[in-house]
Design an enzyme around this catalytic site. Structure first.
Site, mmCIF file in Angstrom:
data_model
loop_
_atom_site.group_PDB
_atom_site.id
_atom_site.type_symbol
_atom_site.label_atom_id
_atom_site.label_comp_id
_atom_site.label_asym_id
_atom_site.label_seq_id
_atom_site.Cartn_x
_atom_site.Cartn_y
_atom_site.Cartn_z
ATOM 1 N N ASP A 1 1.522 53.305 65.867
ATOM 2 C CA ASP A 1 2.341 54.490 65.621
ATOM 3 C C ASP A 1 3.728 54.366 66.274
ATOM 4 O OD1 ASP A 1 2.019 56.849 64.297
ATOM 5 O OD2 ASP A 1 1.041 57.913 65.935
ATOM 6 N N GLU B 1 7.338 61.886 63.757
ATOM 7 C CA GLU B 1 6.211 62.603 64.354
ATOM 8 C C GLU B 1 6.074 62.333 65.852
ATOM 9 O OE1 GLU B 1 2.312 61.884 62.675
ATOM 10 O OE2 GLU B 1 1.560 63.733 63.572
ATOM 11 N N ASP C 1 6.690 59.737 59.051
ATOM 12 C CA ASP C 1 5.365 59.677 59.669
ATOM 13 C C ASP C 1 5.065 58.194 59.866
ATOM 14 O OD1 ASP C 1 2.848 60.000 60.641
ATOM 15 O OD2 ASP C 1 2.262 61.526 59.173
ATOM 16 N N ILE D 1 2.595 56.549 61.195
ATOM 17 C CA ILE D 1 1.285 56.272 60.575
ATOM 18 C C ILE D 1 0.711 57.609 60.148
ATOM 19 C CG2 ILE D 1 -1.101 55.548 60.838
ATOM 20 C CD1 ILE D 1 -0.407 53.400 62.550
ATOM 21 N N ASP D 2 0.664 57.809 58.853
ATOM 22 C CA ASP D 2 0.009 58.995 58.328
ATOM 23 C C ASP D 2 -1.433 58.587 58.025
ATOM 24 O OD1 ASP D 2 -0.291 61.564 57.276
ATOM 25 O OD2 ASP D 2 0.118 60.840 55.247
ATOM 26 N N THR E 1 -4.083 58.746 60.619
ATOM 27 C CA THR E 1 -4.513 57.977 61.806
ATOM 28 C C THR E 1 -6.042 57.785 61.820
ATOM 29 O OG1 THR E 1 -4.504 60.022 63.052
ATOM 30 C CG2 THR E 1 -2.580 58.646 63.280
ATOM 31 N N ASP F 1 4.240 64.902 56.571
ATOM 32 C CA ASP F 1 2.959 64.627 55.914
ATOM 33 C C ASP F 1 3.066 64.701 54.395
ATOM 34 O OD1 ASP F 1 1.383 64.107 58.117
ATOM 35 O OD2 ASP F 1 0.700 66.179 58.345
HETATM 36 P P1 AMP Z 1 -5.306 63.581 55.621
HETATM 37 O O1 AMP Z 1 -5.023 62.149 55.658
HETATM 38 O O2 AMP Z 1 -5.188 64.177 54.259
HETATM 39 O O3 AMP Z 1 -6.600 63.934 56.298
HETATM 40 O O4 AMP Z 1 -4.137 64.267 56.434
HETATM 41 C C1 AMP Z 1 -3.680 63.739 57.623
HETATM 42 C C2 AMP Z 1 -2.705 64.711 58.255
HETATM 43 O O5 AMP Z 1 -3.342 65.956 58.415
HETATM 44 C C3 AMP Z 1 -2.249 64.343 59.630
HETATM 45 O O6 AMP Z 1 -1.056 63.605 59.565
HETATM 46 C C4 AMP Z 1 -2.054 65.674 60.342
HETATM 47 O O7 AMP Z 1 -0.681 65.969 60.566
HETATM 48 C C5 AMP Z 1 -2.590 66.686 59.364
HETATM 49 N N1 AMP Z 1 -3.457 67.695 59.942
HETATM 50 C C6 AMP Z 1 -4.002 67.741 61.176
HETATM 51 N N2 AMP Z 1 -4.748 68.878 61.320
HETATM 52 C C7 AMP Z 1 -4.665 69.555 60.151
HETATM 53 C C8 AMP Z 1 -5.200 70.802 59.672
HETATM 54 N N3 AMP Z 1 -5.980 71.565 60.422
HETATM 55 N N4 AMP Z 1 -4.878 71.165 58.407
HETATM 56 C C9 AMP Z 1 -4.098 70.393 57.620
HETATM 57 N N5 AMP Z 1 -3.586 69.210 58.016
HETATM 58 C C10 AMP Z 1 -3.846 68.797 59.268
HETATM 59 MG MG MG Z 2 0.543 62.516 59.154
#
Ligand code: AMP
Ligand code: MG
Length: 342
Positions: free
Chosen positions: A47, A70, A129, A131-132, A134, A282
């Site tokens: 990251d 981020e 981001d 690393i989106d 993680t 994101d």
């Molecule tokens: P995903 O890969 O779709 O699970 O999304 C990852 C992203 O979800 C991360 O980069 C976080 O910033 C974000 N994230 C963390 N907690 C939450 C939450 N409660 N609701 C929505 N997004 C979130």
């Molecule tokens: Mg992210």
């Protein structure tokens, strides 16, 4: 229309370099043992190294542009983080040496990470981001490096580096793509392996959303993590729309990539809590990739996403991305799910 050529060349180069660092870290530092111990350090290293490298290239090419990333270096500055800090410098070193014309010092790397702590200005800023996804990264699955340029609240360019996404959906063949889009210029894919320092259109393949005309024939994609999107609500929506295909579940903005190239036709991000507002980094890169591939992206109420409200999409709830052929019908189905009312 601005041609954004220099911005695109810089963003591709930056995301390409960062993606290679992340792939190397995932390959070398994630072991059965680190997974068992739920060790977070590999993702921390990747990251920070990713953010330092992307920031170095943006700062060189566009010194006046704020970068809203981020991460901040605070977590790395205290003494207990010495080993992590050294590992970040080690992994970022060869990419940074080319930009800084010599190997970077620890202080230079920390400083570059903090170049990514800019403000989301009303005029022009980048959002990153590093690393989106993680959680996907730590499971050895999907993640991406996501970078976008926002001008006057609108996304003008986005690049996603997706090291584990198959080059062709469902194929055992190669993996690793860069997907990019600029306003009015369509969405293209480069394979991560191919991309040389000579980035041109010759090795870019244009992609389009699916041409599925009826919601009933669509395939969903959604998060792996139940905390990030309401899976119960998603299955109610699928049943209202008559969809029976199994959803594709994956982490990160790779989901937008899947919609942009037609692997799936609907991506739902449904808030799990009423007050939840999404981070800009994101979504920005993925959103423009879908739009330029012919798709539609709104929030769950059907409103356009507004990137002029700071680090979060303050005026929007959740996200619905689709191939654009039955978007209204999806929004209507969402409105029938009572648990999603704010
Ligand atoms: P995903 O890969 O779709 O699970 O999304 C990852 C992203 O979800 C991360 O980069 C976080 O910033 C974000 N994230 C963390 N907690 C939450 C939450 N409660 N609701 C929505 N997004 C979130
Ligand atoms: Mg992210």
């Amino acid at each position: 229309m601005p041609d954004l050529q220099r911005e695109m060349a810089t963003a591709l180069k930056a995301v390409h370099a960062a993606s290679h660092i992340c792939a190397t870290v995932q390959h070398n530092l994630i072991t059965a043992d680190s997974m068992k111990k739920k060790d977070q350090s590999p993702v921390t290293v990747a990251d920070f190294a990713s953010q330092a490298v992307v920031c170095s290239m943006l700062r060189l090419a566009f010194p006046d542009d704020p970068v809203v990333g981020e991460e901040s270096s605070d977590a790395l500055r205290n003494d207990e983080q010495k080993i992590l800090r050294q590992s970040v410098v080690h992994h970022a070193s060869s990419a940074l040496a080319q930009i800084l014309e010599g190997p970077p010092t620890e202080e230079q790397v920390l400083d570059l990470i903090d170049h990514g702590n800019g403000e989301a200005s009303s005029q022009r800023y980048w959002t990153l981001d590093p690393i989106d996804g993680t959680k996907g990264f730590l499971r050895g699955q999907q993640y991406c490096v996501a970078l976008a340029l926002i001008e006057k609240g609108r996304i003008s360019l986005g690049v996603m580096g997706c090291p584990n996404l198959p080059v062709r959906f469902g194929s055992e063949g190669g993996k690793g793509i860069l997907m990019s889009a600029a306003v009015g210029q369509g969405t293209g894919v480069h394979t991560l392996g191919d991309l040389t320092s000579e980035i041109g259109d010759q090795n870019r393949t244009d992609v389009k959303v699916s041409n599925i005309a009826q919601a009933v024939d669509a395939r969903f994609c959604g998060s792996v993590e139940s905390a990030h999107s309401d899976k119960g609500a998603a299955s109610q929506i699928a049943s209202i729309l008559g969809i029976t295909a199994d959803p594709i579940q994956m982490d990160s903005q790779c989901k937008y990539g899947a919609i942009a190239r037609g692997d799936a036709s609907i991506y739902l991000r449904l808030p799990t809590t009423p007050g939840r507002r999404e981070w800009i980094w994101d979504h920005a890169a993925g959103v423009i990739c879908v739009q330029e591939a012919g798709g539609t992206v709104t929030d769950i109420l059907g409103k356009a996403l507004d990137f002029s409200k700071g680090k979060r999409l303050e005026d929007n709830r959740g996200v619905v991305a689709s191939n654009g052929r039955f978007h209204e019908q999806i929004i209507d189905a969402v409105s029938q799910v009572s648990t999603l009312a704010d």
